[in-house]
Design an enzyme around this catalytic site. Structure first.
Site, mmCIF file in Angstrom:
data_model
loop_
_atom_site.group_PDB
_atom_site.id
_atom_site.type_symbol
_atom_site.label_atom_id
_atom_site.label_comp_id
_atom_site.label_asym_id
_atom_site.label_seq_id
_atom_site.Cartn_x
_atom_site.Cartn_y
_atom_site.Cartn_z
ATOM 1 N N ARG B 32 0.812 -0.877 0.317
ATOM 2 C CA ARG B 32 -0.004 0.218 0.570
ATOM 3 C C ARG B 32 0.852 1.201 0.300
ATOM 4 O O ARG B 32 1.917 1.433 -0.633
ATOM 5 C CB ARG B 32 -1.338 0.562 1.222
ATOM 6 C CG ARG B 32 -0.947 -0.540 2.325
ATOM 7 C CD ARG B 32 -1.598 -0.485 3.798
ATOM 8 N NE ARG B 32 -1.991 0.913 3.510
ATOM 9 C CZ ARG B 32 -2.877 0.856 4.426
ATOM 10 N NH1 ARG B 32 -3.556 -0.072 5.032
ATOM 11 N NH2 ARG B 32 -3.656 2.609 4.908
ATOM 12 N N VAL B 35 5.155 1.007 0.334
ATOM 13 C CA VAL B 35 5.151 0.488 -0.233
ATOM 14 C C VAL B 35 5.242 0.731 -1.958
ATOM 15 O O VAL B 35 6.466 0.845 -2.163
ATOM 16 C CB VAL B 35 4.693 -0.589 -0.683
ATOM 17 C CG1 VAL B 35 5.248 -1.781 -1.489
ATOM 18 C CG2 VAL B 35 4.574 -2.081 0.621
ATOM 19 N N HIS B 36 4.620 1.573 -2.471
ATOM 20 C CA HIS B 36 4.487 2.487 -2.835
ATOM 21 C C HIS B 36 4.931 3.576 -3.310
ATOM 22 O O HIS B 36 5.883 3.735 -4.921
ATOM 23 C CB HIS B 36 2.843 2.834 -3.656
ATOM 24 C CG HIS B 36 2.054 1.513 -4.334
ATOM 25 N ND1 HIS B 36 1.533 0.626 -3.243
ATOM 26 C CD2 HIS B 36 1.639 1.236 -5.521
ATOM 27 C CE1 HIS B 36 0.622 -0.452 -4.568
ATOM 28 N NE2 HIS B 36 0.723 0.082 -5.006
ATOM 29 N N LYS B 37 5.267 3.966 -2.157
ATOM 30 C CA LYS B 37 6.236 5.678 -2.249
ATOM 31 C C LYS B 37 7.267 4.294 -2.509
ATOM 32 O O LYS B 37 8.505 5.196 -3.259
ATOM 33 C CB LYS B 37 5.765 6.274 -1.648
ATOM 34 C CG LYS B 37 6.964 7.822 -0.712
ATOM 35 C CD LYS B 37 6.537 7.906 -0.431
ATOM 36 C CE LYS B 37 7.225 9.564 0.228
ATOM 37 N NZ LYS B 37 7.688 9.743 -1.242
ATOM 38 N N ASN B 40 8.167 3.115 -5.882
ATOM 39 C CA ASN B 40 8.478 4.751 -6.728
ATOM 40 C C ASN B 40 10.067 5.330 -6.746
ATOM 41 O O ASN B 40 10.765 5.673 -7.836
ATOM 42 C CB ASN B 40 7.590 5.682 -7.001
ATOM 43 C CG ASN B 40 7.265 6.486 -7.845
ATOM 44 O OD1 ASN B 40 7.094 6.266 -8.731
ATOM 45 N ND2 ASN B 40 7.798 7.318 -7.103
#
Ligand code: SF4
Lengths: 291, 207
Positions: B32, B35-37, B40
């Site tokens: 979520r 993790v996405h940050k 990226n």
């Protein structure tokens, strides 16, 4: 005063794992209303199965066990400091037992405390004193982040929507909030609305209205009629369960009027998801009753 | 109802249309906001240098994501003290928060499906067309039921993000989801949004 940590722990367990009967009944009625075989009905079917399973296995209805919001009415002479300590201890224990997810994240460091300890506002506890001969009651509401994020506060007048400082204006912005939310607050939802107050008291009151039962009549006939109208009109929008489309978008609307400053006219909408978890315990002497 | 096993081929993805109900089985990851940050910033835009176990985790998750699925979920997990993990409650979290990253992450890792709730925006829809991939909508709040589909927790990475934000590697069986965004540009969310806007306009104007 007697140690109630275990009893409060039981309150947390019930709140997280056992959806109140009024909410479940309303969800069942909505299931019957939706078209057979539709995605909307499928979503409600899954929701109802999940409610049964959570109750049977004593596991959380939803993994987001939300902000624990406690509302305490204590008889004159009780120590709020002691009650607060018991609540905090019960919350830590409930987290260890997986009735609550570790949800308390330090906003500055990003660190999760891991046990739902937090600051002065987490968990949130509201105290209200009652007469000495009255029982101690503790209500708990678990409000998840998804639905909290779609809450909204408006200041009237709102030119864009043509919403003036009256109930007609209130209706417009509340319907707008439902539209903005779409399915993201885990529709079908329940709307808690407060009119007036300042920014903080207004939001506070909008949440407090959610302690009432579904279908409860508002003692103010004008607000009562508007609650029904908003629920009906919100459902005309066809957002449906999970935003899949369908007839059930809002299960109920609750409105409270507050006093305001001449200069301010706030309308606060707290959106509660279908996982409308709230429970109450009443302490009468050595007896503890759970609703 | 369709049954799909992970990894998923491009052909199988192209066959899926908005409205399809699917039972998913196989190994997937949860991921979520954090993790996405992290994905990226560390591996896509490379705004930050990999530190600690970043590269190790990257290598471990890469093969699972290739043709695989990322699930927007912050579960309740038992056995955190002992390492004997079990999913107790594991419904989807709101996906739109990953909108800035999702298409990039999908393309970078060749992810075939994103599971979440509430749908996503135009950027992700475009990513679904290009990758190709789909958005699977799980039933928000159905956490105890979904946890029962989780046969086994295979691993956990980045537990220092906190239990809800960590990367959980799970083996699922018959996880019920509905396609609400497909690889042909179809989005149920866009349709419902537009329809409800029209109704709202009517309700507000006539008063
Ligand atoms: S909005 Fe409610 S039902 Fe949905 S994930 Fe959050 S707490 Fe759960």
């Amino acid at each position: 005063m007697q140690d109630l940590t275990q009893e409060i722990l039981e309150l947390v367990r019930r709140t997280s794992t056992d959806l109140p009967p009024d909410v479940e009944a309303k969800l069942r009625a909505s299931y019957a209303d939706e078209e057979d075989g539709s995605a909307a009905q499928g979503a409600l079917d899954t929701i109802l199965k999940n409610v049964e399973l959570a109750r049977k296995n004593s596991t959380p209805i939803c993994q987001d066990t939300g902000t624990p919001l406690f509302y305490v009415h204590y008889p004159e002479g009780n120590s709020t400091r002691k009650i607060k300590k018991m609540i905090q201890d019960a919350v830590v224990e409930a987290t260890r037992l997986n009735y609550l997810r570790p949800n308390s994240v330090n906003a500055i460091t990003g660190k999760n405390t891991g046990d739902n300890t937090g600051d002065d506002h987490y968990p949130t506890i509201h105290f209200e004193e009652v007469d000495q001969d009255q029982p101690l009651t503790i209500e708990l509401m678990l409000k998840g982040g998804g639905c909290e994020n779609v809450g909204a506060q408006y200041t009237l007048p709102n030119t864009e929507m043509g919403a003036g400082r009256d109930l007609a204006g209130v209706r417009k912005v509340v319907l707008d909030a439902v539209h903005q939310a779409q399915g993201r607050g885990c529709a079908p939802g329940i709307l808690g609305v407060a009119i007036g107050g300042d920014r903080s008291s207004s939001y506070l009151a909008s949440k407090e209205t959610l302690l009432g039962e579904i279908g409860e009549e508002n003692p103010n006939p004008e607000l009562n009629a508007m609650e029904k109208q908003i629920t009906e009109e919100a459902n005309q929008m066809g957002v449906g369960p999970m935003g899949f489309g369908g007839k059930t978008t809002v299960l109920d609307t609750k409105i409270k009027g507050l006093h305001r400053l001449p200069a301010s006219y706030f309308v606060s909408v707290s959106y509660m998801c279908w996982a409308y978890r709230r429970r109450k315990m009443t302490v009468k002497g050595s007896e503890v009753i759970y609703d | 109802m369709k049954k799909i096993t992970i990894p998923i081929s491009d052909e199988a993805i192209r066959e899926l249309k908005v409205g399809d109900s699917v039972l998913l089985s196989g190994v997937m990851l949860t991921g979520r906001d954090a993790v996405h940050k992290w994905m990226n910033d560390t591996f896509i835009t490379k705004k930050r240098q990999p530190v600690g176990d970043d590269l190790e985790v990257f290598e471990a998750i890469k093969p699972i994501l290739d043709g695989g699925i990322i699930y927007h979920c912050g579960p309740v997990v038992s056995g955190v003290e002992t390492g004997d993990y079990k999913f107790v409650a594991a419904g989807p979290t709101t996906s739109i928060r990953e909108e800035p990253y999702q298409a990039l992450v999908m393309e970078h890792f060749n992810i075939k499906g994103v599971i979440g709730k509430g749908g996503m925006g135009a950027k992700t829809l475009k990513g679904c067309q290009d990758t190709p991939a789909v958005y699977f909508h799980a039933i928000g709040g159905a956490a105890s039921l979904i946890a029962q589909c989780v046969q086994k927790v295979l691993a956990v990475h980045k537990l220092d993000f906190g239990v809800p934000e960590a990367i959980w590697v799970i083996d699922v069986k018959d996880f019920l989801v509905v396609v609400t965004m497909d690889s042909h540009g179809g989005s149920q969310h866009a349709v419902v949004e537009e329809k409800s806007q029209k109704v709202l306009d009517g309700l507000i104007k006539n008063s």
